[in-house]
Design an enzyme around this catalytic site. Structure first.
Site, short mmCIF file in Angstrom:
data_model
loop_
_atom_site.label_atom_id
_atom_site.label_comp_id
_atom_site.label_asym_id
_atom_site.label_seq_id
_atom_site.Cartn_x
_atom_site.Cartn_y
_atom_site.Cartn_z
N GLU A 180 0.82 -1.21 0.00
CA GLU A 180 0.00 0.00 0.00
C GLU A 180 0.86 1.27 0.00
O GLU A 180 0.51 2.26 0.62
CB GLU A 180 -0.94 0.00 1.21
CG GLU A 180 -1.96 -1.12 1.16
CD GLU A 180 -3.00 -1.06 2.27
OE1 GLU A 180 -2.72 -0.41 3.30
OE2 GLU A 180 -4.07 -1.65 2.09
N GLU A 270 -6.17 -7.51 -1.29
CA GLU A 270 -6.72 -7.61 0.07
C GLU A 270 -8.16 -7.17 -0.02
O GLU A 270 -8.45 -6.00 -0.25
CB GLU A 270 -6.00 -6.68 1.05
CG GLU A 270 -4.61 -7.11 1.43
CD GLU A 270 -3.96 -6.15 2.44
OE1 GLU A 270 -4.69 -5.49 3.22
OE2 GLU A 270 -2.72 -6.06 2.42
#
Ligand code: GAL
Length: 951
Positions: A180, A270
């Site tokens: 991320e 995710e």
């Protein structure tokens, strides 16, 4: 080295991933795998292909380091595989493997080669996610020389990835770069350098990235990856309102991916599988309820409706943030409300995932679909996303993903669906007076115009689980909630009959189709026969029964159907014997649809007395588990010792580290985790009236202060405060005054942005005297040895700086407790000091059983405030916060617990703020009892040996 050392130096100076800098690194193309390569992992805009075969990536996050009992990795991976996950996504946790720079450990509970070996035996792929930064509610302690440091980490871990990648015959199919990580010019260079490093080290598989949301990071240009994906947690992380959903699901994934204009499958690396829970939170049962099987039905199916063919559920098994693994945002349990619970139990969400994943791997036309439209049937509260599969340029099966427009709605909606297949247009169900139902938070995938293994399914208004040729006939299962109508219509070559062996059905046959109508109730086996085609055994199940079906593969094209057991790990056909492996939690009736040549069924290698049904399946009864006796620790004697000599003014701290007055934070001195002691001395005098202390330890931390040997209070923490400043009154002596401060830290901060928050200090920040400008001389002590840890087996996160930890009182076999006082729990003692308790107990588990156990901590009195650390056979498996909660039951995996012999438990009670000290009550509790063929070897848990300077 593929990275210019000047960059490494500059990054080192600035420190941290966010400070990666562009120093004119020459452009260099990364020898990445691409869709044109002939390597085993390829892709196009529709899906991933492995060895040329289109594959839905049904992946789940699993952290081996949150389950330090390698034989149980097999249990979790087998449970995932049994639900038809085909991959596990795994973070590799740098600080778990490295106590200090230059030192790496991949042995024992850190044996990642064993993880890859087990994955290979189980037959599940791995997506590696080695960071360097991983988030994951894990603690992080990296500070200086960032580039050098991460290069070193990857040099240590990459060789394992290289030899276990699919190109080498291993299980790793994808490797994720960073986590991320935000898009910036410097970031691109950093990402590119990471990719160079992996390629230089020999990684050939495609690289992936998980963008925090739709920020368009690293999908193109410098530092971009092969397969991009966005993360998505649509329900967020507040479990305290577990029935509240947003009004509507997110419907723009497809448009977003299309807007990137990349020829890659739609990937969510995710997607919400549960939620973490903070200190003082509502607990993981609430997280499980928030993200329950209804959530899985509605939200995961919405992903498929939007063309997603690669999905990983974070978490699929959460596990335990044992020792100092946790970041301050979470407590010891990392159950996460995941499909497989912390105690490795299967949840209703697991069963729902099994239904979905088995379908997705069965109905492979779903891998190449184009979005047709949102056909609105006769009920405007319902939306039908129509996916048309295209194979070799020709339209094939159709999938209708149905859900309520307002996804949070709990109303019941009845409606009809229009389908348009080669055979014509139909409004379903055709039978008058019946309809399709969505009762509240539900979503269904209706399959139409679909060639099963031997039969063509014109459509079913029930959902398809799976189908397979099983011997000379085909077997399939369809399902819906109890009482709901279903209509299944098959194309036939000549008039057919449908015979139900239980339940009520009606059927209608023409020369080209047979339509079967029913209401779902229990399990109804129906045999459909027509000349010129093999029979079809169609199980029509209601949802309660459908979740008890398993369809393990016995070879690439054949599944067997097993109804009944709690878990079917796998099935193997050898000669005429069908071997089933699995677990049951009570006496269980099973039914098995197997090829006709099967003459014998063995369950966990025991022959079962099977009887044949009228429709050619086998039924049998499996015996349930016996009981295991669990010692009652509340009736047991414990040994007690007070344990904070550091509070005494005369304590000898000559071996402690001198801490500089303007940099008291512990990391600088090599103490990164758990409890920290500080001792400060000053000459004082009557003008000194107090001392002001600034401390920081992460949300949920606490500390206690003793001045000249007297307890002076502290701070008992709360779930939102990670630092504290307060003044403690002093009536100071002239001469020597001693302040002893014990800081119970709960990890470093996560780095969600670019604030370098993971570098926030831990321990004491600032200390000033009130009434005097005199300097205090400080000494600090954390875990014995600092970064040169003594216990390399349990590793860098297990121990802290409590006297008892330094002395090894948490370890089995510590002989000194013979001289301690015998007490029973709960135990009260007056003076506020750290207190240690120890006891031994024996477990004697019957073989062939899985009985997950936890330590139950009970204390209804909130008038004192403390933390209790639980050590089982020397492993720190619980941080109990009596004033914060919510956790009172602490799971301890078999392997850490010795199920066949002696165990040692040690409990350290750390007083905070309020004066009196006492212990909680401690008992053992089981999570359930299962028969299994799982065997677990205890991990190496070295016993106490004398520690330098301690006895
Ligand atoms: C994601 C992150 C994971 C984990 C998760 C929340 O954004 O990538 O590592 O922290 O959030 O549990």
């Amino acid at each position: 080295m593929s990275i210019d050392p000047s960059i490494a130096a500059a990054v080192a100076l600035l420190g941290g991933a966010n400070a990666a800098v562009d120093r004119g690194l020459s452009a260099r193309s990364i020898p990445a795998t691409s869709s044109n390569d002939t390597g085993p992992v390829t892709w196009d805009k529709y899906s991933l292909m492995i060895n040329g075969q289109r594959t839905f990536l049904f992946c789940g996050e699993f952290h081996y380091y949150r389950l330090p009992s390698p034989d149980l990795w097999r249990d979790v991976l087998e449970k995932m595989k049994a639900a038809n996950y085909n991959a596990a996504s795994v973070y590799f946790n740098w600080d778990y493997h490295s106590a200090k720079q230059g030192v790496y450990d991949f042995q024992g509970v850190r044996d990642i080669q064993k993880l890859f070996d087990i994955a290979k035996e189980v037959g599940i792929y791995i997506v590696t996610r080695p960071g360097p930064y991983i988030n994951a509610e894990d603690d992080s302690t990296t500070d200086q020389g960032y580039t050098d440091a991460w290069m070193e980490w990857l040099s240590a871990v990459d060789p394992y990835f290289v030899k276990n990648q699919i190109t080498q015959g291993g299980q790793i199919i994808l490797n994720q770069i960073e986590n991320e990580f935000g898009l910036s010019k410097d970031g691109r260079i950093y990402m590119q350098n990471l990719e160079y490093k992996f390629r230089d080290d020999g990684l050939k598989i495609p690289f992936t990235f998980n963008d925090v949301s739709q920020t368009r990071a690293y999908y193109e240009g410098v530092g971009s990856v092969d397969i991009y994906g966005q993360d998505s947690y649509p329900l967020g992380f507040d479990c305290s309102h577990p029935t509240v959903w947003p009004k509507s699901v997110q419907t723009n994934y497809r448009n977003y991916y299309n807007s990137l204009n990349i020829s890659e499958p739609h990937y969510i690396p995710e997607f919400q599988g549960g939620s973490f829970d903070p200190w003082g939170g509502p607990g993981y049962a609430a997280c499980g309820e928030l993200t329950n099987e209804r959530f899985a039905k509605v939200y995961y199916k919405n992903n498929y409706a939007q063309g997603l063919t690669m999905q990983s559920l974070y978490m699929s098994y959460g596990g335990t943030s044992w020792g100092a693994l946790a970041a301050p945002v979470v407590y010891t349990s990392y159950d996460y409300g995941a499909p497989i619970s912390e105690g490795r139990l299967l949840t209703p969400k697991y069963n729902e995932i099994k239904l979905q994943a088995t379908f997705l791997h069965t109905a492979t036309p779903i891998l190449t679909t184009e979005y047709v439209n949102r056909s609105v049937p006769d009920n405007t509260n319902i939306v039908d996303s129509v996916l048309q599969s295209v194979q070799n340029g020709m339209p094939t099966a159709q999938f209708h993903v149905l859900r309520q427009v307002q996804t949070s709605s709990i109303t019941k909606q009845d409606f009809h669906v229009n389908i348009n297949i080669t055979e014509g247009e139909y409004t379903l169900p055709q039978k008058a007076g019946t309809y399709v139902t969505l009762n509240g938070r539900d979503s269904k995938i209706l399959t139409a115009g679909y060639d099963m293994s031997s039969h063509r399914l014109l459509y079913s208004t029930s959902e398809l689980f799976s189908h397979s040729n099983v011997g000379s006939r085909e077997v399939a299962m369809v399902y819906a909630y109890p009482g709901e109508y279903g209509e299944t219509t098959l194309a036939i070559k000549s008039k057919a009959t449908a015979k139900a062996y239980s339940g009520q059905i009606s059927s209608n046959t023409s020369s080209s189709a047979i339509q079967i109508n029913y209401q779902h109730s229990g399990v109804n086996p129906i045999v459909i026969s027509s000349h010129g085609s093999p029979d079809l055994l169609l199980y029509v199940a209601d949802y309660t029964e459908a979740v008890k079906f398993w369809a393990p593969e016995i070879n690439n094209n054949t599944r067997v159907f097993v109804y009944g057991p709690y878990l079917v790990r796998d099935a193997t056909l050898t000669g005429s014997t069908l071997y089933l492996r699995g677990d049951v939690n009570g006496t269980t009736q099973i039914e098995v649809a197997a090829p006709e040549n099967v003459r014998q069924i063995r369950w966990n290698n025991q022959r079962v007395q099977a009887k044949q049904t009228k429709y050619g399946t086998w039924t049998a009864t499996l015996g349930g588990p016996s009981s295991m006796s669990i010692p009652d620790l509340s009736k047991q004697q414990w040994k007690f010792s007070p344990a904070s000599p550091e509070t005494s003014p005369n304590f000898d701290d000559s071996q402690w580290t001198v801490a500089s007055n303007n940099a008291l934070g512990a990391d600088k001195y090599g103490y990164h985790v758990n409890s920290l002691w500080y001792r400060g001395e000053f000459a004082g005098g009557s003008n000194v009236t107090g001392i002001t202390l600034e401390t920081q330890g992460g949300t949920g931390y606490g500390y206690a202060v003793w001045i000249n040997g007297n307890f002076s209070g502290g701070f008992s923490g709360n779930s939102s405060v990670g630092s504290d400043t307060r003044t403690f009154a002093i009536s100071s002596n002239s001469g020597k005054n001693v302040v002893s401060v014990l800081v119970f830290t709960v990890g470093h901060d996560e780095e969600g942005g670019t604030s370098d928050s993971f570098k926030h200090y831990r321990g004491l920040g600032n200390a000033t005297l009130v009434g005097s400008s005199e300097t205090i001389t400080w000494k600090i002590q954390g875990n014995l040895g600092g970064e040169d840890i003594l216990d390399t087996i349990r590793g860098p996160l297990n121990e802290g700086g409590l006297y008892g930890e330094r002395a090894g009182w948490h370890l089995p076999g510590y002989p000194g407790d013979a001289n301690w006082t015998s007490v029973s729990l709960p135990h009260q003692f007056g003076t506020p000091q750290v207190a240690w308790y120890r006891t031994n107990f024996t477990l004697n588990a019957p073989s062939g059983m899985d009985v997950p156990l936890g330590v139950q901590v009970t204390d209804s009195d909130r008038s004192t405030m403390y933390r209790a650390l639980l050590f089982i056979n020397g492993w720190q498996f619980g941080r109990y916060a009596n004033n914060l909660g919510p956790q009172t039951l602490f799971y301890v995996p078999e392997g850490i617990l010795n199920y066949h012999g002696q165990n040692t438990m040690a409990v350290a009670v750390i007083p905070l703020e309020k004066a009196a000290v006492k212990s909680p009550q401690i008992t053992l509790k089981s999570y359930g009892t299962f028969t299994t063929d799982l065997t677990v070897t205890s991990v190496n848990s070295p016993a106490w040996s004398p520690r330098p300077g301690y006895q």
